[in-house]
Scaffold this motif. Structure first.
Motif, mmCIF file in Angstrom:
data_model
loop_
_atom_site.group_PDB
_atom_site.id
_atom_site.type_symbol
_atom_site.label_atom_id
_atom_site.label_comp_id
_atom_site.label_asym_id
_atom_site.label_seq_id
_atom_site.Cartn_x
_atom_site.Cartn_y
_atom_site.Cartn_z
ATOM 1 N N PRO A 179 6.768 -15.647 5.336
ATOM 2 C CA PRO A 179 7.451 -14.622 4.556
ATOM 3 C C PRO A 179 8.964 -14.761 4.551
ATOM 4 O O PRO A 179 9.630 -14.074 3.807
ATOM 5 C CB PRO A 179 7.018 -13.325 5.227
ATOM 6 N N ASP A 187 -7.211 -7.620 3.483
ATOM 7 C CA ASP A 187 -6.460 -8.670 2.788
ATOM 8 C C ASP A 187 -5.296 -8.106 1.980
ATOM 9 O O ASP A 187 -4.319 -8.797 1.708
ATOM 10 C CB ASP A 187 -7.385 -9.481 1.876
ATOM 11 N N LYS A 188 -5.356 -6.843 1.615
ATOM 12 C CA LYS A 188 -4.288 -6.189 0.835
ATOM 13 C C LYS A 188 -2.979 -6.099 1.631
ATOM 14 O O LYS A 188 -1.911 -6.012 1.054
ATOM 15 C CB LYS A 188 -4.769 -4.787 0.450
ATOM 16 N N TYR A 189 -3.070 -6.135 2.961
ATOM 17 C CA TYR A 189 -1.902 -5.911 3.813
ATOM 18 C C TYR A 189 -1.388 -7.185 4.470
ATOM 19 O O TYR A 189 -0.568 -7.135 5.360
ATOM 20 C CB TYR A 189 -2.242 -4.878 4.880
ATOM 21 N N ARG A 190 -1.868 -8.324 4.022
ATOM 22 C CA ARG A 190 -1.409 -9.596 4.577
ATOM 23 C C ARG A 190 -0.620 -10.365 3.524
ATOM 24 O O ARG A 190 -1.082 -10.548 2.409
ATOM 25 C CB ARG A 190 -2.585 -10.453 5.018
ATOM 26 N N GLN A 191 0.560 -10.790 3.902
ATOM 27 C CA GLN A 191 1.391 -11.587 3.010
ATOM 28 C C GLN A 191 1.045 -13.055 3.215
ATOM 29 O O GLN A 191 0.622 -13.459 4.286
ATOM 30 C CB GLN A 191 2.866 -11.335 3.321
ATOM 31 N N SER A 192 1.243 -13.853 2.216
ATOM 32 C CA SER A 192 1.017 -15.285 2.359
ATOM 33 C C SER A 192 1.911 -15.837 3.462
ATOM 34 O O SER A 192 2.949 -15.260 3.767
ATOM 35 C CB SER A 192 1.275 -15.995 1.035
ATOM 36 N N THR A 209 3.806 -6.229 2.720
ATOM 37 C CA THR A 209 3.404 -6.428 1.325
ATOM 38 C C THR A 209 3.770 -5.235 0.457
ATOM 39 O O THR A 209 3.715 -5.315 -0.760
ATOM 40 C CB THR A 209 1.892 -6.678 1.209
ATOM 41 N N GLY A 210 4.129 -4.123 1.076
ATOM 42 C CA GLY A 210 4.514 -2.933 0.338
ATOM 43 C C GLY A 210 4.969 -1.850 1.291
ATOM 44 O O GLY A 210 4.970 -2.042 2.508
ATOM 45 N N VAL A 256 0.975 -3.100 8.289
ATOM 46 C CA VAL A 256 1.157 -4.538 8.474
ATOM 47 C C VAL A 256 0.338 -5.034 9.661
ATOM 48 O O VAL A 256 -0.057 -4.247 10.528
ATOM 49 C CB VAL A 256 2.647 -4.880 8.697
ATOM 50 N N THR A 304 4.937 1.472 6.267
ATOM 51 C CA THR A 304 4.288 0.256 5.820
ATOM 52 C C THR A 304 3.139 -0.065 6.768
ATOM 53 O O THR A 304 3.223 0.210 7.963
ATOM 54 C CB THR A 304 5.291 -0.917 5.730
ATOM 55 N N ARG A 322 10.178 -6.345 3.120
ATOM 56 C CA ARG A 322 9.542 -7.424 2.347
ATOM 57 C C ARG A 322 9.840 -8.784 2.967
ATOM 58 O O ARG A 322 8.947 -9.621 3.107
ATOM 59 C CB ARG A 322 10.022 -7.408 0.896
#
Length: 108
Positions: A105, A97-102, A31-32, A62, A60, A26
């Motif tokens: 990090p 977009d589900k796999y990108r963190q703001s 993102t998960g 990424v 994961t 994380r």
């Protein structure tokens, strides 16, 4: 169907490392993750865990830059002293977009 290129990072480790590694994922930008218990034996044939032969597979998905950061961290932090392997696979995902963190990090 529109897909987006990402990396699947797979880490196989001693179960005692699961909480530490998943927390680090994380912080490194994942993102998960998914964790699955398994059995097996590697080249060392040794286990520090209480139950010989049991390990966890942590996966994961990424972006490539995050995958490099994760694998570099795992190699530096675990390869010398623990029974851990890590590898990358190319994957194509539908919901990129589900796999990108703001941004930012807060890596290790």
């Amino acid at each position: 169907m529109l897909t987006f290129p990402f990396k699947l990072v797979t880490i196989i480790a001693e179960p005692v490392l699961e909480p530490r590694i998943t927390q680090e994922l994380r912080r490194l930008g994942a993102t998960g993750f998914t964790v699955v218990e398994g059995r097996g034996q590697g080249s060392r044939a040794l286990h520090a865990a209480e139950i010989p032969g049991i390990n966890v597979r942590i996966e994961t998905i990424v972006p490539p830059d995050v995958a490099e950061r994760i694998v570099d961290h795992i190699a530096r932090s675990y390869f010398t002293d623990y029974e851990v392997i890590a590898y990358l696979s190319d994957v194509a995902v539908v919901r990129g977009d589900k796999y990108r963190q703001s941004p930012n990090p807060g890596g290790l």
